[in-house]
Write an enzyme that holds these catalytic residues in place. Structure first.
Site, short mmCIF file in Angstrom:
data_model
loop_
_atom_site.label_atom_id
_atom_site.label_comp_id
_atom_site.label_asym_id
_atom_site.label_seq_id
_atom_site.Cartn_x
_atom_site.Cartn_y
_atom_site.Cartn_z
N HIS A 228 -7.99 5.81 3.39
CA HIS A 228 -7.60 4.40 3.44
C HIS A 228 -7.03 3.94 4.78
O HIS A 228 -7.49 2.95 5.34
CB HIS A 228 -6.59 4.13 2.32
CG HIS A 228 -6.32 2.69 2.08
ND1 HIS A 228 -5.32 1.99 2.74
CD2 HIS A 228 -6.91 1.79 1.27
CE1 HIS A 228 -5.32 0.73 2.34
NE2 HIS A 228 -6.27 0.59 1.44
N GLU A 268 -1.09 7.36 -5.12
CA GLU A 268 -1.85 6.28 -4.49
C GLU A 268 -1.33 5.95 -3.08
O GLU A 268 -0.82 4.87 -2.83
CB GLU A 268 -1.83 5.03 -5.36
CG GLU A 268 -2.49 5.23 -6.71
CD GLU A 268 -2.63 3.93 -7.49
OE1 GLU A 268 -3.38 3.06 -7.03
OE2 GLU A 268 -1.97 3.81 -8.54
N HIS A 270 -1.27 4.69 0.66
CA HIS A 270 -2.00 3.65 1.39
C HIS A 270 -1.65 3.69 2.88
O HIS A 270 -2.25 4.41 3.65
CB HIS A 270 -1.72 2.28 0.78
CG HIS A 270 -2.35 2.07 -0.54
ND1 HIS A 270 -3.71 2.03 -0.72
CD2 HIS A 270 -1.82 1.90 -1.79
CE1 HIS A 270 -4.00 1.84 -2.00
NE2 HIS A 270 -2.87 1.77 -2.66
N GLU A 285 1.92 3.81 -3.58
CA GLU A 285 1.98 2.68 -4.50
C GLU A 285 2.75 3.01 -5.78
O GLU A 285 3.15 2.13 -6.52
CB GLU A 285 0.57 2.20 -4.85
CG GLU A 285 0.55 0.80 -5.42
CD GLU A 285 -0.84 0.21 -5.54
OE1 GLU A 285 -1.00 -0.73 -6.33
OE2 GLU A 285 -1.76 0.70 -4.84
#
Length: 295
Positions: A228, A268, A270, A285
């Site tokens: 990402h 998660e 990022h 996240e």
């Protein structure tokens, strides 16, 4: 390589941390997409939070300017925000409606440059809030992340256009097609070798493009890793988040890939940044900020 990962809970539950950057105040600053706040964390894990005036702003990427102010994109509110290290916030509206501001960086001209995902433009905002926009040549390019290259030009990813673009201070745009079809480039950073490095969230690869436009791609070890964001580390390698596989990845300039598991499952990850302590910091996240220390 031996590493250690620390994780710090954010006081506001379900805050949805997303972007992160190092400030000039020896701390890291991050966006809280769901809580609508800007957070600040010291290298010891002490956290402060500041509420953004616009409701449900869709806070995304954040960058530190050389004068110390932090600039961030507000995807839903269609604004670019600025917060001082004292926590004072100002917001500026973007002329194009529903432009979807996302990636953001400081240019060599001292202005802040940003991408408009749905507006299909690259924007420039002065310290006084004056905005200029440049339309991309092809519709639905979905410009995502943006960074200043070693050549003094702004480079950006086109998530749907499957290209890497560059724009000069005069607004002149050039695009380069990525060999892998439908690669879905997102994050991009300037590498220690003078090239630009980017992640392919769909292609499951890390890409490298020279300032002349020559592209190489490197496969990741884990399938469906969904890389990402990417940054150059203090060790001279590139570090990136693997959102799909719950890992932090590392690639040398010669293309050697390593992957490190994040302790919290389904975290998660990022945004990613290098802290004042030279550690790799990343936004999870799952409501945590991670710190990867090289031992």
């Amino acid at each position: 390589m031996n590493i250690k990962i620390n994780e710090y809970y954010i006081p506001t539950s379900l805050s949805g941390p997303y972007g992160i950057t190092a400030g000039i105040d020896e701390a890291l600053w991050f966006t809280e997409n769901k809580a609508n706040k800007i957070g600040r964390i010291t290298v010891k894990g002490e956290i402060e939070e500041y509420l953004v005036p616009s409701q449900d702003a869709g806070l995304s990427i954040i960058v530190s300017g050389t004068n110390g102010d932090l600039w961030f994109s507000e995807y839903n509110a269609n604004k670019i925000g600025k917060i001082t290290i004292k926590g004072e916030i100002v917001e500026y509206s973007i002329p194009t409606a529903d432009s979807g501001p996302f990636g953001i960086t400081e240019g060599p001209d001292g202005a802040i440059w940003f991408t408009e995902l749905t507006g299909n433009k690259i924007g420039r905002i002065s310290n006084l809030g004056e905005v200029i926009e440049y339309k991309l040549p092809n519709d639905s390019s979905y410009p995502s992340s943006i960074v200043c290259g070693s050549d003094g030009v702004l480079w950006f990813t086109e998530n749907q256009g499957n290209k890497i673009g560059k724009i000069t201070m005069l607004g002149e745009i050039t695009e380069y097609t990525i060999p892998t079809i439908g690669s879905g480039p997102v994050g991009i950073t300037s590498g220690p070798d003078g090239a630009l490095w980017f992640v392919e969230i769909n292609g499951n690869r890390i890409g490298r493009i020279t300032t002349e436009g020559i592209i190489n791609e490197y496969d990741l070890k884990t399938v469906k890793a969904r890389p990402h964001a990417i940054i150059t580390g203090s060790d001279g390698a590139l570090w990136f988040t693997q959102w799909g596989s719950n890992q932090i990845g590392r690639i040398t300039t010669s293309g050697e890939v390593s992957e490190y598991e994040i302790p919290t499952a389904n975290s998660e990850p990022h945004g990613i940044a290098v802290g004042p302590d030279k550690a790799i910091w990343f936004a999870e996240e799952c409501n945590k900020i991670g710190q990867l220390i090289l031992l």
